[in-house]
Write a protein that holds these residues in place. Structure first.
Motif, PDB file in Angstrom:
ATOM      1  N   PHE A   1      -1.477  61.453 -36.105  1.00  0.00           N
ATOM      2  CA  PHE A   1      -2.069  60.138 -36.268  1.00  0.00           C
ATOM      3  C   PHE A   1      -3.107  59.884 -35.189  1.00  0.00           C
ATOM      4  O   PHE A   1      -3.257  60.679 -34.258  1.00  0.00           O
ATOM      5  CB  PHE A   1      -0.989  59.045 -36.227  1.00  0.00           C
TER       6      PHE A   1
ATOM      7  N   THR B   1      -8.107  45.909 -41.330  1.00  0.00           N
ATOM      8  CA  THR B   1      -6.710  45.979 -41.739  1.00  0.00           C
ATOM      9  C   THR B   1      -6.381  45.100 -42.937  1.00  0.00           C
ATOM     10  O   THR B   1      -5.332  45.265 -43.542  1.00  0.00           O
ATOM     11  CB  THR B   1      -5.791  45.582 -40.565  1.00  0.00           C
TER      12      THR B   1
ATOM     13  N   ASN C   1      -1.835  54.222 -44.968  1.00  0.00           N
ATOM     14  CA  ASN C   1      -0.696  55.141 -44.883  1.00  0.00           C
ATOM     15  C   ASN C   1      -0.229  55.388 -43.447  1.00  0.00           C
ATOM     16  O   ASN C   1       0.649  56.194 -43.218  1.00  0.00           O
ATOM     17  CB  ASN C   1      -0.993  56.461 -45.610  1.00  0.00           C
ATOM     18  N   GLY C   2      -0.812  54.712 -42.476  1.00  0.00           N
ATOM     19  CA  GLY C   2      -0.346  54.782 -41.098  1.00  0.00           C
ATOM     20  C   GLY C   2      -0.888  55.924 -40.270  1.00  0.00           C
ATOM     21  O   GLY C   2      -0.523  56.076 -39.106  1.00  0.00           O
ATOM     22  N   ARG C   3      -1.770  56.731 -40.833  1.00  0.00           N
ATOM     23  CA  ARG C   3      -2.322  57.847 -40.066  1.00  0.00           C
ATOM     24  C   ARG C   3      -3.337  57.368 -39.039  1.00  0.00           C
ATOM     25  O   ARG C   3      -3.570  58.037 -38.041  1.00  0.00           O
ATOM     26  CB  ARG C   3      -2.936  58.877 -40.999  1.00  0.00           C
TER      27      ARG C   3
ATOM     28  N   ARG D   1      -4.075  53.950 -36.777  1.00  0.00           N
ATOM     29  CA  ARG D   1      -3.523  52.667 -36.340  1.00  0.00           C
ATOM     30  C   ARG D   1      -4.572  51.971 -35.493  1.00  0.00           C
ATOM     31  O   ARG D   1      -4.921  52.451 -34.416  1.00  0.00           O
ATOM     32  CB  ARG D   1      -2.246  52.901 -35.528  1.00  0.00           C
TER      33      ARG D   1
END
Length: 156
Positions: free
Chosen positions: A95, A110, A134-136, A138
């Motif tokens: 990430f 966001t 998908n959170g990769r 942040r």
């Protein structure tokens, strides 16, 4: 383990009252630094290619420019992990923490909803949203006093 990216923009930084009619002074400057293991591996400072209408838009363009460099690096790191499976223990996916100092830019990055104030931003700047979803990637707020990319946007 992952990447860190500090992003900043200087909205119309070349503009001044003496040269108010000079169109070149209206371009904002993008600056970012990408770090791995707290070591800078890539950095850039350049004028944006179009005139931003607000500070938030200049910051969003800078964010998009930086993430165009981050996403291929993340892909390469995932490929290296697959090519040498014996050298890695099981870990969560790779990430990137992105640090941005503009709250309006964070909200645009966001929030999936377009507003009348942001719908004019071209789709070419929204390419990273699936990575945020998908959170990769942040995206976080960083105080302007701790912004490591600030040096890339100010004249020396």
């Amino acid at each position: 383990m992952g990447l860190e990216c500090y992003v900043d923009a200087d909205f119309a930084g070349g503009w001044n009252e003496l040269n108010a009619l000079d169109a070149d002074g209206l371009y904002s400057r993008t600056g970012f630094v990408i770090k791995y293991a707290n070591c800078p591996i890539y950095w850039k400072s350049k004028l944006q290619t179009e005139i931003a209408l607000s500070t938030a838009e200049a910051e969003y363009i800078a964010l998009s420019t930086a993430l165009r460099e981050v996403i291929p690096l993340m892909t390469m790191m995932e490929e290296v992990k697959e090519a040498f499976p014996q050298t890695y223990v099981d870990r969560p996916g790779f990430f990137c923490n992105v640090w941005e100092d503009n709250q309006a830019c964070l909200a645009m990055a966001t929030n999936k909803k377009f507003t009348p104030r942001t719908k004019h931003i071209a789709l070419k700047y929204h390419h990273f949203r699936s990575f945020v979803d998908n959170g990769r990637i942040r995206i976080n707020y960083v105080d302007t006093l701790k912004q490591q990319a600030d040096i890339f946007t100010k004249p020396v």
